[in-house]
Design a protein around this motif. Structure first.
Motif, PDB file in Angstrom:
ATOM      1  N   PHE A  63       0.817  -1.201   0.000  1.00  0.00           N
ATOM      2  CA  PHE A  63       0.000   0.000   0.000  1.00  0.00           C
ATOM      3  C   PHE A  63       0.854   1.256   0.000  1.00  0.00           C
ATOM      4  O   PHE A  63       1.977   1.260   0.481  1.00  0.00           O
ATOM      5  CB  PHE A  63      -0.989   0.009   1.172  1.00  0.00           C
ATOM      6  N   THR A  64       0.296   2.286  -0.599  1.00  0.00           N
ATOM      7  CA  THR A  64       0.918   3.605  -0.601  1.00  0.00           C
ATOM      8  C   THR A  64      -0.073   4.593  -0.026  1.00  0.00           C
ATOM      9  O   THR A  64      -1.288   4.409  -0.126  1.00  0.00           O
ATOM     10  CB  THR A  64       1.319   4.064  -2.017  1.00  0.00           C
ATOM     11  N   THR A  65       0.476   5.631   0.575  1.00  0.00           N
ATOM     12  CA  THR A  65      -0.340   6.699   1.119  1.00  0.00           C
ATOM     13  C   THR A  65       0.155   8.011   0.535  1.00  0.00           C
ATOM     14  O   THR A  65       1.343   8.174   0.261  1.00  0.00           O
ATOM     15  CB  THR A  65      -0.259   6.742   2.659  1.00  0.00           C
ATOM     16  N   GLU A  66      -0.749   8.907   0.321  1.00  0.00           N
ATOM     17  CA  GLU A  66      -0.399  10.220  -0.219  1.00  0.00           C
ATOM     18  C   GLU A  66      -1.041  11.280   0.656  1.00  0.00           C
ATOM     19  O   GLU A  66      -2.029  10.996   1.331  1.00  0.00           O
ATOM     20  CB  GLU A  66      -0.914  10.348  -1.655  1.00  0.00           C
ATOM     21  N   PRO A  67      -0.557  12.494   0.701  1.00  0.00           N
ATOM     22  CA  PRO A  67       0.324  13.129  -0.279  1.00  0.00           C
ATOM     23  C   PRO A  67       1.792  12.807   0.000  1.00  0.00           C
ATOM     24  O   PRO A  67       2.186  12.538   1.121  1.00  0.00           O
ATOM     25  CB  PRO A  67       0.072  14.619  -0.061  1.00  0.00           C
ATOM     26  N   PHE A  68       2.572  12.858  -1.086  1.00  0.00           N
ATOM     27  CA  PHE A  68       4.012  12.743  -0.970  1.00  0.00           C
ATOM     28  C   PHE A  68       4.521  14.100  -0.502  1.00  0.00           C
ATOM     29  O   PHE A  68       4.022  15.131  -0.914  1.00  0.00           O
ATOM     30  CB  PHE A  68       4.622  12.406  -2.321  1.00  0.00           C
ATOM     31  N   ARG A  69       5.499  14.064   0.349  1.00  0.00           N
ATOM     32  CA  ARG A  69       6.059  15.320   0.862  1.00  0.00           C
ATOM     33  C   ARG A  69       7.527  15.394   0.523  1.00  0.00           C
ATOM     34  O   ARG A  69       8.123  14.442   0.045  1.00  0.00           O
ATOM     35  CB  ARG A  69       5.850  15.397   2.369  1.00  0.00           C
ATOM     36  N   GLY A  70       8.134  16.538   0.821  1.00  0.00           N
ATOM     37  CA  GLY A  70       9.550  16.772   0.533  1.00  0.00           C
ATOM     38  C   GLY A  70      10.465  15.855   1.319  1.00  0.00           C
ATOM     39  O   GLY A  70      10.034  14.952   2.017  1.00  0.00           O
ATOM     40  N   GLU A  71      11.727  16.114   1.217  1.00  0.00           N
ATOM     41  CA  GLU A  71      12.733  15.315   1.892  1.00  0.00           C
ATOM     42  C   GLU A  71      12.583  15.408   3.400  1.00  0.00           C
ATOM     43  O   GLU A  71      11.959  16.317   3.919  1.00  0.00           O
ATOM     44  CB  GLU A  71      14.118  15.802   1.477  1.00  0.00           C
ATOM     45  N   GLY A  72      13.187  14.479   4.090  1.00  0.00           N
ATOM     46  CA  GLY A  72      13.153  14.483   5.545  1.00  0.00           C
ATOM     47  C   GLY A  72      12.425  13.272   6.086  1.00  0.00           C
ATOM     48  O   GLY A  72      12.436  12.206   5.486  1.00  0.00           O
ATOM     49  N   GLU A  73      11.789  13.468   7.209  1.00  0.00           N
ATOM     50  CA  GLU A  73      11.079  12.377   7.870  1.00  0.00           C
ATOM     51  C   GLU A  73       9.882  11.921   7.033  1.00  0.00           C
ATOM     52  O   GLU A  73       9.266  12.717   6.343  1.00  0.00           O
ATOM     53  CB  GLU A  73      10.591  12.847   9.241  1.00  0.00           C
ATOM     54  N   PRO A  74       9.549  10.624   7.133  1.00  0.00           N
ATOM     55  CA  PRO A  74       8.372  10.121   6.410  1.00  0.00           C
ATOM     56  C   PRO A  74       7.107  10.818   6.910  1.00  0.00           C
ATOM     57  O   PRO A  74       7.029  11.213   8.079  1.00  0.00           O
ATOM     58  CB  PRO A  74       8.331   8.637   6.743  1.00  0.00           C
ATOM     59  N   PRO A  75       6.114  10.948   6.055  1.00  0.00           N
ATOM     60  CA  PRO A  75       4.863  11.589   6.467  1.00  0.00           C
ATOM     61  C   PRO A  75       4.170  10.808   7.587  1.00  0.00           C
ATOM     62  O   PRO A  75       4.263   9.581   7.663  1.00  0.00           O
ATOM     63  CB  PRO A  75       4.005  11.586   5.203  1.00  0.00           C
ATOM     64  N   GLU A  76       3.448  11.527   8.415  1.00  0.00           N
ATOM     65  CA  GLU A  76       2.741  10.933   9.550  1.00  0.00           C
ATOM     66  C   GLU A  76       1.783   9.829   9.095  1.00  0.00           C
ATOM     67  O   GLU A  76       1.659   8.789   9.749  1.00  0.00           O
ATOM     68  CB  GLU A  76       1.977  12.024  10.314  1.00  0.00           C
TER      69      GLU A  76
END
Length: 155
Positions: free
Chosen positions: A7-20
């Motif tokens: 599974f994938t979750t969106e939105p994709f965000r910029g570099e750094g920590e994975p999205p919550e």
């Protein structure tokens, strides 16, 4: 019977920590006792079919509660413990072609060059290969999350 959920979750965000939303979905899968391979934008959970199917609502809810606007799921039935691997020389060959085209190793490129390399690899179908993101991230000297970010730039 074994079952695998990718599974994938969106939105994709910029570099750094994975999205919550990605972190919460992973935690829900782990809490259900499933084997989890976490990527900030793509996660695989596998285990007994009944346990996995029962856990899917909690995984989806965790992602949505964490801010996901899209939850995409793919299920595979059967022996998922030893998936077929793409021969590594195929991906290595594609990376070599892109390095030759750009005139340097991927790791030595600046950010713009790395983004271009990801686009070129995507055009060649590299990301359809198993474990491609991990291999390409290593060749670029960046995280998997950064590769997903570069992929998302043009979409």
């Amino acid at each position: 019977m074994e079952l695998r959920a990718e599974f994938t979750t969106e939105p994709f965000r910029g570099e750094g920590e994975p999205p919550e939303h990605a972190v919460r979905a992973r935690e829900a899968a782990a809490k259900a006792g499933l084997a989890v391979d976490f990527g900030p934008l793509g996660t695989t959970a596998q285990g007994d079919a009944d346990a996995l199917v029962d856990a899917l609502p909690a995984i989806a809810r965790a992602a949505l509660d964490g801010g996901a606007t899209r939850f995409t799921l793919q299920l595979s039935v059967g022996d998922t413990t030893t998936p077929p691997e793409t021969p590594p020389h195929t991906l290595e060959r594609l990376i070599g072609e892109v390095e030759a085209q750009l005139g340097t190793r991927l790791v030595d490129l600046d950010r713009t060059g790395k983004q271009q390399a990801v686009r070129l690899l995507e055009e060649r179908g590299a990301f359809a290969m198993r474990k491609a993101v991990v291999t390409i991230a290593a060749a670029l000297g960046v995280t998997r999350f950064t590769v997903y970010n570069y992929l998302n730039r043009d979409h």
